[in-house]
Design a protein around this motif. Structure first.
Motif, PDB file in Angstrom:
ATOM      1  N   ASN A 156      -2.280  -8.636 -79.817  1.00 47.17           N
ATOM      2  CA  ASN A 156      -3.275  -7.705 -79.287  1.00 47.17           C
ATOM      3  C   ASN A 156      -4.619  -8.401 -79.086  1.00 47.17           C
ATOM      4  N   SER A 157      -4.976  -9.275 -80.018  1.00 46.06           N
ATOM      5  CA  SER A 157      -6.236 -10.020 -79.904  1.00 46.06           C
ATOM      6  C   SER A 157      -6.219 -10.950 -78.700  1.00 46.06           C
ATOM      7  N   MET A 158      -5.062 -11.529 -78.417  1.00 47.30           N
ATOM      8  CA  MET A 158      -4.937 -12.402 -77.253  1.00 47.30           C
ATOM      9  C   MET A 158      -5.054 -11.602 -75.963  1.00 47.30           C
ATOM     10  N   VAL A 159      -4.468 -10.413 -75.956  1.00 49.41           N
ATOM     11  CA  VAL A 159      -4.542  -9.545 -74.777  1.00 49.41           C
ATOM     12  C   VAL A 159      -5.980  -9.109 -74.521  1.00 49.41           C
ATOM     13  N   LEU A 160      -6.712  -8.856 -75.609  1.00 46.38           N
ATOM     14  CA  LEU A 160      -8.103  -8.406 -75.484  1.00 46.38           C
ATOM     15  C   LEU A 160      -9.059  -9.544 -75.138  1.00 46.38           C
ATOM     16  N   ASN A 161      -8.584 -10.778 -75.271  1.00 53.42           N
ATOM     17  CA  ASN A 161      -9.429 -11.943 -74.981  1.00 53.42           C
ATOM     18  C   ASN A 161      -8.712 -12.880 -74.008  1.00 53.42           C
ATOM     19  N   PRO A 162      -8.385 -12.379 -72.821  1.00 55.43           N
ATOM     20  CA  PRO A 162      -7.625 -13.190 -71.862  1.00 55.43           C
ATOM     21  C   PRO A 162      -8.386 -14.440 -71.437  1.00 55.43           C
ATOM     22  N   GLY A 163      -7.671 -15.539 -71.369  1.00 57.18           N
ATOM     23  CA  GLY A 163      -8.288 -16.786 -70.942  1.00 57.18           C
ATOM     24  C   GLY A 163      -9.080 -17.484 -72.025  1.00 57.18           C
ATOM     25  N   ARG A 164      -9.221 -16.847 -73.179  1.00 51.41           N
ATOM     26  CA  ARG A 164      -9.980 -17.450 -74.275  1.00 51.41           C
ATOM     27  C   ARG A 164      -9.059 -17.875 -75.413  1.00 51.41           C
ATOM     28  N   VAL A 165      -8.265 -16.936 -75.900  1.00 49.35           N
ATOM     29  CA  VAL A 165      -7.297 -17.234 -76.960  1.00 49.35           C
ATOM     30  C   VAL A 165      -5.927 -17.361 -76.308  1.00 49.35           C
ATOM     31  N   LYS A 166      -5.441 -18.589 -76.192  1.00 46.27           N
ATOM     32  CA  LYS A 166      -4.189 -18.841 -75.474  1.00 46.27           C
ATOM     33  C   LYS A 166      -3.046 -19.250 -76.405  1.00 46.27           C
ATOM     34  N   TYR A 167      -3.417 -19.720 -77.574  1.00 49.85           N
ATOM     35  CA  TYR A 167      -2.436 -20.196 -78.553  1.00 49.85           C
ATOM     36  C   TYR A 167      -2.995 -19.906 -79.939  1.00 49.85           C
ATOM     37  N   VAL A 168      -2.164 -19.337 -80.811  1.00 48.46           N
ATOM     38  CA  VAL A 168      -2.566 -19.112 -82.208  1.00 48.46           C
ATOM     39  C   VAL A 168      -1.489 -19.696 -83.111  1.00 48.46           C
ATOM     40  N   GLY A 169      -1.856 -20.725 -83.853  1.00 50.30           N
ATOM     41  CA  GLY A 169      -0.941 -21.321 -84.811  1.00 50.30           C
ATOM     42  C   GLY A 169      -0.945 -20.518 -86.100  1.00 50.30           C
ATOM     43  N   ILE A 170       0.232 -20.242 -86.626  1.00 48.34           N
ATOM     44  CA  ILE A 170       0.355 -19.526 -87.895  1.00 48.34           C
ATOM     45  C   ILE A 170       0.284 -20.572 -89.002  1.00 48.34           C
ATOM     46  N   MET A 216     -17.732 -21.874 -82.632  1.00 51.56           N
ATOM     47  CA  MET A 216     -16.601 -21.561 -81.757  1.00 51.56           C
ATOM     48  C   MET A 216     -15.558 -20.676 -82.443  1.00 51.56           C
ATOM     49  N   SER A 217     -15.597 -20.619 -83.773  1.00 54.88           N
ATOM     50  CA  SER A 217     -14.610 -19.837 -84.518  1.00 54.88           C
ATOM     51  C   SER A 217     -14.762 -18.354 -84.191  1.00 54.88           C
ATOM     52  N   LEU A 218     -13.643 -17.652 -84.199  1.00 62.13           N
ATOM     53  CA  LEU A 218     -13.635 -16.249 -83.791  1.00 62.13           C
ATOM     54  C   LEU A 218     -13.346 -15.325 -84.967  1.00 62.13           C
ATOM     55  N   TYR A 219     -14.145 -14.266 -85.048  1.00 56.29           N
ATOM     56  CA  TYR A 219     -13.953 -13.216 -86.045  1.00 56.29           C
ATOM     57  C   TYR A 219     -13.859 -11.905 -85.263  1.00 56.29           C
ATOM     58  N   LEU A 220     -12.683 -11.633 -84.771  1.00 56.40           N
ATOM     59  CA  LEU A 220     -12.496 -10.532 -83.835  1.00 56.40           C
ATOM     60  C   LEU A 220     -12.302  -9.199 -84.554  1.00 56.40           C
ATOM     61  N   PRO A 221     -12.880  -8.125 -84.025  1.00 50.93           N
ATOM     62  CA  PRO A 221     -12.679  -6.799 -84.626  1.00 50.93           C
ATOM     63  C   PRO A 221     -11.201  -6.423 -84.734  1.00 50.93           C
ATOM     64  N   SER A 222     -10.404  -6.912 -83.799  1.00 49.42           N
ATOM     65  CA  SER A 222      -8.969  -6.612 -83.809  1.00 49.42           C
ATOM     66  C   SER A 222      -8.236  -7.320 -84.940  1.00 49.42           C
ATOM     67  N   LEU A 223      -8.934  -8.240 -85.621  1.00 50.80           N
ATOM     68  CA  LEU A 223      -8.336  -8.941 -86.761  1.00 50.80           C
ATOM     69  C   LEU A 223      -9.062  -8.598 -88.066  1.00 50.80           C
ATOM     70  N   ALA A 224      -9.747  -7.461 -88.085  1.00 49.60           N
ATOM     71  CA  ALA A 224     -10.275  -6.900 -89.333  1.00 49.60           C
ATOM     72  C   ALA A 224      -9.184  -5.966 -89.851  1.00 49.60           C
ATOM     73  N   LEU A 225      -8.408  -6.445 -90.816  1.00 49.12           N
ATOM     74  CA  LEU A 225      -7.168  -5.768 -91.197  1.00 49.12           C
ATOM     75  C   LEU A 225      -7.201  -5.249 -92.632  1.00 49.12           C
TER      76      LEU A 225
END
Length: 217
Positions: free
Chosen positions: A10-24, A51-60
């Motif tokens: 969902n975070s990737m969808v909300l940030n198109p072109g910015r977050v393209k890959y997320v390593g677990i 550059m680090s991201l603290y997205l509202p969609s990842l406040a869990l």
């Protein structure tokens, strides 16, 4: 352990072109900011922090993620040796730069997960936009990775070259790769060591069973 895959997508969808890959995160990159600091210095780390991201969609939910969450608490090994290793790594994490960094304040009962930019494309468990693979990573015109090639081995040097040419922020933006951390001190995914996974009794039973089968054959 439990990982917020849906929330990451969902975070990737909300940030198109910015977050393209997320390593677990795994054991080797759990403290990525410390790895980065040792290689590139404090000035570069300061830019990485920006550059680090603290997205509202990842406040869990704090009951699941973060230091006191059930996800990290569920990580136990099948042997005392593995459990000691997990606890030792957690202690190291909270003494590291990555562990000491101030997390962002979020609402009650919530914990803020972060996305740290990485200059290395890890082939371990990750989430990536299919179009990014199809139209960028495997684009034959760019000649970065041939289909069927080892992406981690081929793409990581290209990220570094881009950063050298264009600077950290601009060079990284083309690749858009990040590592997920819930700041619990425990990695999300890892390899099972077969030698440590089985208890002594299970190993003995396995050896005896195979010995019996060999004698019968």
């Amino acid at each position: 352990r439990q990982t917020p895959v849906k929330e990451v997508v969902n975070s990737m969808v909300l940030n198109p072109g910015r977050v393209k890959y997320v390593g677990i995160s795994m054991r080797s990159n759990l403290m990525y900011r410390d790895i980065f600091l040792s290689k590139y210095g404090k000035a570069a780390l300061n830019e990485l922090e920006e550059m680090s991201l603290y997205l509202p969609s990842l406040a869990l939910c704090g009951e699941i993620y973060g230091e006191g969450g059930s996800s990290a608490a569920s990580v136990t090994g099948r042997s005392e040796k593995v459990n000691k290793s997990i606890l030792a790594l957690k202690k190291t994490y909270f003494g590291s730069y990555q562990g000491r960094m101030q997390t962002r304040e979020v609402g009650p009962g919530k914990v803020q997960l972060s996305l740290t930019p990485t200059l290395f494309w890890y082939d371990n468990t990750h989430i990536c936009d299919t179009a990014h693979y199809r139209d960028f990573v495997f684009d034959p015109r760019l000649k970065m990775v041939a289909r069927g090639g080892f992406v981690e081995d081929k793409l990581s040097p290209n990220i570094l070259k881009a950063v050298e040419r264009r600077g950290l922020t601009m060079g990284h933006s083309r690749y858009g790769c990040y590592i997920l951390d819930d700041h619990s001190g425990v990695y999300f995914t890892g390899h099972l060591d077969g030698g440590n996974f089985l208890t002594k009794a299970e190993k003995d039973a396995f050896v005896n069973s195979n010995s019996s089968n060999l004698k019968k054959s």
